[in-house]
Design an enzyme around this catalytic site. Sequence first.
Site, short mmCIF file in Angstrom:
data_model
loop_
_atom_site.label_atom_id
_atom_site.label_comp_id
_atom_site.label_asym_id
_atom_site.label_seq_id
_atom_site.Cartn_x
_atom_site.Cartn_y
_atom_site.Cartn_z
N ASP A 1 6.74 -5.26 -3.46
CA ASP A 1 6.01 -6.42 -3.98
C ASP A 1 5.68 -6.23 -5.45
O ASP A 1 4.80 -5.45 -5.80
CB ASP A 1 4.68 -6.58 -3.22
CG ASP A 1 4.89 -7.02 -1.79
OD1 ASP A 1 5.45 -8.10 -1.59
OD2 ASP A 1 4.50 -6.27 -0.89
N ASP B 1 6.13 -12.79 5.88
CA ASP B 1 5.38 -11.77 5.13
C ASP B 1 3.90 -12.14 5.06
O ASP B 1 3.54 -13.19 4.51
CB ASP B 1 5.98 -11.70 3.71
CG ASP B 1 5.34 -10.65 2.82
OD1 ASP B 1 4.50 -9.87 3.31
OD2 ASP B 1 5.70 -10.61 1.62
N SER C 1 6.02 -2.99 3.86
CA SER C 1 5.63 -3.31 2.49
C SER C 1 4.90 -2.14 1.84
O SER C 1 3.81 -1.75 2.26
CB SER C 1 4.73 -4.55 2.47
OG SER C 1 4.17 -4.68 1.19
N MET D 1 4.11 -7.81 -8.81
CA MET D 1 3.16 -8.87 -9.20
C MET D 1 2.89 -8.80 -10.70
O MET D 1 3.04 -7.74 -11.31
CB MET D 1 1.83 -8.68 -8.47
CG MET D 1 1.97 -8.62 -6.97
SD MET D 1 0.35 -8.37 -6.20
CE MET D 1 0.85 -8.06 -4.52
N HIS E 1 10.49 -8.34 -3.61
CA HIS E 1 9.75 -9.60 -3.59
C HIS E 1 9.02 -9.77 -4.92
O HIS E 1 8.03 -9.08 -5.18
CB HIS E 1 8.78 -9.56 -2.40
CG HIS E 1 7.91 -10.77 -2.27
ND1 HIS E 1 6.78 -10.79 -1.47
CD2 HIS E 1 7.98 -12.01 -2.84
CE1 HIS E 1 6.21 -11.98 -1.55
NE2 HIS E 1 6.91 -12.73 -2.37
N SER F 1 -0.22 -3.43 5.94
CA SER F 1 -1.37 -2.72 6.51
C SER F 1 -1.15 -2.33 7.97
O SER F 1 -1.62 -1.28 8.40
CB SER F 1 -2.64 -3.54 6.33
OG SER F 1 -2.43 -4.87 6.72
N MET G 1 5.96 -17.06 3.29
CA MET G 1 4.67 -16.36 3.16
C MET G 1 3.72 -16.88 4.24
O MET G 1 3.50 -18.09 4.35
CB MET G 1 4.05 -16.61 1.78
CG MET G 1 4.73 -15.90 0.62
SD MET G 1 4.99 -14.13 0.82
CE MET G 1 3.33 -13.53 1.09
N MET H 1 6.69 -11.58 -7.24
CA MET H 1 5.61 -12.58 -7.34
C MET H 1 5.25 -12.69 -8.81
O MET H 1 4.15 -12.31 -9.24
CB MET H 1 4.40 -12.12 -6.50
CG MET H 1 4.61 -12.35 -5.02
SD MET H 1 3.47 -11.37 -4.04
CE MET H 1 4.42 -9.88 -3.91
N HIS I 1 10.20 -3.06 1.59
CA HIS I 1 9.75 -4.28 0.92
C HIS I 1 8.90 -3.91 -0.30
O HIS I 1 7.88 -3.24 -0.18
CB HIS I 1 8.95 -5.12 1.92
CG HIS I 1 8.53 -6.46 1.41
ND1 HIS I 1 9.35 -7.58 1.47
CD2 HIS I 1 7.37 -6.88 0.86
CE1 HIS I 1 8.70 -8.61 0.97
NE2 HIS I 1 7.50 -8.22 0.58
N GLY J 1 -0.35 -11.92 -2.96
CA GLY J 1 -1.15 -11.19 -3.94
C GLY J 1 -1.88 -9.99 -3.35
O GLY J 1 -2.19 -9.05 -4.07
N PHE J 2 -2.15 -10.03 -2.06
CA PHE J 2 -2.94 -8.96 -1.45
C PHE J 2 -2.44 -8.63 -0.05
O PHE J 2 -2.00 -9.52 0.67
CB PHE J 2 -4.42 -9.39 -1.36
CG PHE J 2 -4.99 -9.79 -2.68
CD1 PHE J 2 -5.53 -8.83 -3.55
CD2 PHE J 2 -4.93 -11.11 -3.10
CE1 PHE J 2 -6.02 -9.20 -4.79
CE2 PHE J 2 -5.43 -11.50 -4.35
CZ PHE J 2 -5.98 -10.52 -5.20
N GLY K 1 0.07 -10.57 7.17
CA GLY K 1 -0.68 -10.61 8.43
C GLY K 1 0.16 -10.34 9.66
O GLY K 1 -0.22 -10.71 10.77
C1 DX5 Z 1 1.34 -10.07 -0.16
C2 DX5 Z 1 2.61 -9.28 -0.11
C3 DX5 Z 1 2.87 -8.65 1.22
C4 DX5 Z 1 1.79 -7.69 1.66
C5 DX5 Z 1 1.64 -7.86 3.14
O1 DX5 Z 1 1.30 -10.76 -1.33
O2 DX5 Z 1 3.74 -10.10 -0.38
O3 DX5 Z 1 4.15 -8.05 1.29
O4 DX5 Z 1 2.04 -6.35 1.36
O5 DX5 Z 1 0.59 -7.11 3.58
P1 DX5 Z 1 0.04 -7.20 5.06
O6 DX5 Z 1 1.20 -6.91 5.99
O7 DX5 Z 1 -1.02 -6.17 5.08
O8 DX5 Z 1 -0.48 -8.60 5.27
ZN ZN Z 2 5.81 -9.31 -0.01
#
Ligand code: DX5
Ligand code: ZN
Length: 215
Positions: free
Chosen positions: A34, A174, A7, A36, A65, A197, A136, A67, A32, A141-142, A176
């Site tokens: 994201d 997606d 991501s 938003m 993705h 991360s 998810m 959001m 990936h 969002g983060f 953690g």
């Molecule tokens: C969260 C995103 C994820 C995010 C995952 O809203 O959709 O794709 O980047 O980040 P990690 O892998 O750090 O949880």
């Molecule tokens: Zn994502």
Amino acid sequence: MVQISPSLLSANFADLRSDLEWLNRSECDYLHLDIMDGVFVPNISFGFPVLKYVAQMAQKPLDVHLMIVQPEKFINEVIALGAYYMNVHVEACPHLHRVIGQIREAGMHPAVTLNPATPISVLEDIICDVDLVLLMSVNPGFGGQKFIEHTYDKIRNLKAMIERSGSHALIEVDGGVSLKNAAALREAGVDVLVAGSAIFGAEDPVETIHQMKKL
Ligand code: DX5
Ligand code: ZN
């Protein structure tokens, strides 16, 4: 073998070129992205003017993705990126069947995303029309949030629904995801792991992708 979709949310936006260079070189299967809007999720990431250049440089299929509310408004922008998957949230699409059809007609692979609190039962009547379901495992969002353990039950139940229905949809997770839970997720039935991360924060991201794939 499990597929990996790093991501870009965890990338260094001041030096995206360097990150894209090692991503292209790595064994990852997708990129990936994201997107938003600060409405559907309480954050804003990057938009199409930035992604235009990312897409030009990326040598991996794009896993987009969205959001955002009303994702169908942006189908043309997502096609222009040359996206492989266009992921829309079921919670953002009251007319999901229509949107999935529009994505397919546009020549992309339709994918649906479920928030942690959305039960997989909402997929019963759409599971045969999508190429991928994104579960998810954090609230979107983060990056860098804690994996929600209940996701394992959802993966197993979704796998059973896919087999029962004759759908060919892949399962993507997606949020953690790291080297700590990648093997368990694969065993539970995940086909594609998204990781932000855990990859970008690693000392050796290319090697981390390699390790995740071979677990
Ligand atoms: C969260 C995103 C994820 C995010 C995952 O809203 O959709 O794709 O980047 O980040 P990690 O892998 O750090 O949880
Ligand atoms: Zn994502």
